[in-house]
Design an enzyme around this catalytic site. Structure first.
Site, mmCIF file in Angstrom:
data_model
loop_
_atom_site.group_PDB
_atom_site.id
_atom_site.type_symbol
_atom_site.label_atom_id
_atom_site.label_comp_id
_atom_site.label_asym_id
_atom_site.label_seq_id
_atom_site.Cartn_x
_atom_site.Cartn_y
_atom_site.Cartn_z
ATOM 1 N N THR A 71 0.924 -1.269 -0.260
ATOM 2 C CA THR A 71 -0.183 0.122 -0.108
ATOM 3 C C THR A 71 1.294 1.199 0.150
ATOM 4 O O THR A 71 0.550 2.647 -0.973
ATOM 5 C CB THR A 71 -0.921 -0.098 1.142
ATOM 6 N N ASN A 149 -5.538 -9.393 -8.125
ATOM 7 C CA ASN A 149 -6.106 -10.389 -7.098
ATOM 8 C C ASN A 149 -7.164 -11.286 -6.822
ATOM 9 O O ASN A 149 -7.053 -11.981 -6.216
ATOM 10 C CB ASN A 149 -5.818 -9.446 -5.326
ATOM 11 N N GLN A 177 1.030 -9.317 -6.367
ATOM 12 C CA GLN A 177 0.284 -11.199 -6.068
ATOM 13 C C GLN A 177 1.613 -12.091 -6.828
ATOM 14 O O GLN A 177 0.749 -13.292 -7.360
ATOM 15 C CB GLN A 177 -1.029 -10.827 -6.975
ATOM 16 N N SER A 197 4.705 -7.068 -1.577
ATOM 17 C CA SER A 197 4.557 -6.839 0.278
ATOM 18 C C SER A 197 4.585 -8.585 0.449
ATOM 19 O O SER A 197 4.155 -9.503 -0.117
ATOM 20 C CB SER A 197 3.178 -6.951 0.169
ATOM 21 N N ALA A 198 5.599 -8.403 1.575
ATOM 22 C CA ALA A 198 6.411 -10.166 1.857
ATOM 23 C C ALA A 198 5.258 -11.104 2.136
ATOM 24 O O ALA A 198 5.826 -11.709 2.468
ATOM 25 C CB ALA A 198 7.112 -9.438 3.043
ATOM 26 N N HIS A 199 3.905 -10.202 3.291
ATOM 27 C CA HIS A 199 3.366 -10.884 3.559
ATOM 28 C C HIS A 199 2.104 -12.253 2.437
ATOM 29 O O HIS A 199 1.720 -12.821 2.819
ATOM 30 C CB HIS A 199 1.808 -10.626 4.538
ATOM 31 N N THR A 235 13.113 5.019 10.761
ATOM 32 C CA THR A 235 13.981 3.886 11.335
ATOM 33 C C THR A 235 13.157 2.500 10.741
ATOM 34 O O THR A 235 12.949 2.546 11.240
ATOM 35 C CB THR A 235 13.786 4.116 12.899
ATOM 36 N N CYS A 323 -16.860 -7.016 3.010
ATOM 37 C CA CYS A 323 -18.071 -6.668 3.705
ATOM 38 C C CYS A 323 -17.233 -5.806 4.225
ATOM 39 O O CYS A 323 -16.093 -5.658 5.263
ATOM 40 C CB CYS A 323 -17.561 -7.703 4.563
HETATM 41 C C1 LIG Z 1 -2.685 -6.504 -5.618
HETATM 42 C C2 LIG Z 1 -1.893 -5.951 -4.497
HETATM 43 N N1 LIG Z 1 -1.548 -4.276 -3.848
HETATM 44 C C3 LIG Z 1 -1.619 -4.153 -3.688
HETATM 45 C C4 LIG Z 1 -1.987 -4.850 -1.720
HETATM 46 C C5 LIG Z 1 -1.268 -4.576 -0.305
HETATM 47 O O1 LIG Z 1 -1.009 -5.235 0.145
HETATM 48 P P1 LIG Z 1 -0.245 -4.571 1.803
HETATM 49 O O2 LIG Z 1 -1.918 -5.014 2.260
HETATM 50 O O3 LIG Z 1 1.183 -5.781 1.996
HETATM 51 O O4 LIG Z 1 0.340 -2.876 2.007
HETATM 52 C C6 LIG Z 1 -2.768 -5.762 -1.873
HETATM 53 C C7 LIG Z 1 -2.917 -7.051 -0.956
HETATM 54 O O5 LIG Z 1 -4.001 -7.357 -0.343
HETATM 55 C C8 LIG Z 1 -2.736 -6.801 -3.239
HETATM 56 O O6 LIG Z 1 -3.262 -7.616 -2.930
#
Ligand SMILES: Cc1ncc(COP(=O)(O)O)c(C=O)c1O
Length: 386
Positions: A71, A149, A177, A197-199, A235, A323
């Site tokens: 994000t 996504n 993704q 994004s790492a997660h 930081t 939702c």
């Molecule tokens: C295509 C895409 N972009 C951006 C994001 C945002 O990632 P984060 O919530 O880790 O900032 C997501 C998370 O669902 C995503 O699927």
């Protein structure tokens, strides 16, 4: 035993990542900007992670800016490029972007930046001809998603990148993704900025990165102590970045295996659903889709009812509808593909990943017909009583 089929929402942390983060939390406590041994140690950990991330995407370490996730990386790219290049000029994006691109561009549009959203066809494919006509000298930035996504549809990034390069327009790609599921190599594709994004690839939450190729001017979004070569103040979260680095290395070495296993499970799930549950439709171009993603419309059922029913049976999936505050909004991506609100509401996203196996997939396709029949009966009763 739970069955987790929501890897596009987030992924479980890998043991290797957890171990590296635990060590880093304990040992790398210094501030990487400090001029002493503790600071140098933390700085070393940070730079080691930067190298691993750069290796994953085929960029140079100095081109990686660590952020709090995709994000923030998306905001930094869009605002950073647009505002670094003078007067308000056109922003070009697509109708199927994640909210972290759709909303900032919308907000900029509301304060006078000319904004174009490129349409997609009913299979979620971008209209490249329309994109080509929007690329003029006045365009400040094109921002497109690499892989959607919700549907998993993959954009033709190579062609878009060539098009942008030939017209001299900078290209930002949200690859959140795509990383860990597809080859994402900036040494082969001329993308100027790339977010992730790492997660989403078995790393921790709250950390990600923006790749900024070359020495492109970029206005910082977070101004502060000049960290990340002045491109992101604050930081850095060293242990999370260490986790990101390990997750990046795993994603690079396991890419082919992950893609092959994911596709086999995903295809098996679709075959099982199609064979056992009537009136289903697959959303998104099946020839150009992430290997782990299956988006299915269970016609005349409510997606959120199915998500709840599956959760009750130990299965985690996600609805095509978001939702918020108790109200169900149909997925903007599916609406952009021409689905009606009722059709969009009937969609479920299955996304496979680490920890899934054939037994789990077969269990889900076996329990679905009954749950779908009940969800349809409920929707029909609710429709009838209105
Ligand atoms: C295509 C895409 N972009 C951006 C994001 C945002 O990632 P984060 O919530 O880790 O900032 C997501 C998370 O669902 C995503 O699927």
């Amino acid at each position: 035993m739970r069955i987790y089929l929501d890897h596009n929402a987030t992924t479980p942390l890998r043991d290797e990542v957890l171990a590296a983060m635990a060590r880093s939390l304990r040992d790398d406590f210094g501030n990487p900007s400090s001029a002493h041994a503790e600071g140098a140690r933390a700085k070393g950990a940070l730079e080691d992670a930067r190298e691993r991330v750069a290796a994953l995407v085929g960029a140079r370490p100095g081109e990686i800016v660590f952020t709090s996730g995709a994000t923030e990386a998306n905001q930094l790219a869009i605002h950073g490029i647009a505002t670094a290049t003078g007067p308000r000029r056109r922003l070009v994006t697509s109708g199927v972007e994640h909210p972290s691109v759709a909303e900032p561009t919308e907000a900029m549009g509301a304060v006078g930046w000319p904004l174009t959203r490129i349409a997609v066809d009913p299979d979620g494919r971008l209209d490249l001809e329309a994109l080509a006509t929007e690329l003029e000298a006045e365009t400040a930035l094109v921002s497109v998603i690499w892989a959607q996504n919700e549907t998993g549809v993959v954009s033709p990034i190579e062609r878009i990148a060539e098009l942008c390069r030939s017209r001299g327009v900078p290209l930002h790609v949200d690859a959140t993704q795509a990383i860990g599921k597809l080859p994402v190599r900036l040494d082969r594709v001329p993308v100027d900025l790339l977010s992730a994004s790492a997660h989403k690839f078995n790393g921790p939450k709250g950390v990600g990165f923006l790749v900024v190729r070359g020495e492109r001017p970029l206005a910082p979004w977070l101004r502060g102590g000049g960290q990340e070569r002045g491109r992101r103040g604050g930081t850095p979260n060293v242990p999370a970045i260490v986790g990101l680095g390990v997750a990046a290395e795993l994603a690079a070495t396991e890419l082919d295996e992950r893609a092959a296993c994911g596709a086999a499970l995903r295809d098996r799930l679709w075959r099982g659903i199609e064979a056992k549950t009537p009136s289903v439709r697959r959303n998104g171009d099946p020839t150009c889709v992430l290997p782990n993603t299956l988006n299915v419309e269970f016609t005349a059922a409510a997606g959120e009812v199915l998500v709840e029913a599956l959760d009750g049976e130990g299965v985690a999936v996600s609805a095509g509808a978001a939702c918020a505050s108790g109200a169900v909004h149909p997925s903007p991506a599916l609406l952009a593909m021409g689905r009606t609100p009722a059709e969009a509401r009937a969609a479920i996203r299955f996304s496979v990943g680490h920890g899934n196996d054939v037994g789990q997939i077969d269990h889900v396709s076996t329990i679905l017909p009954d749950l779908v029949a009940r969800a349809r009966a409920l929707a029909a009763a609710e429709g009838g009583s209105r």
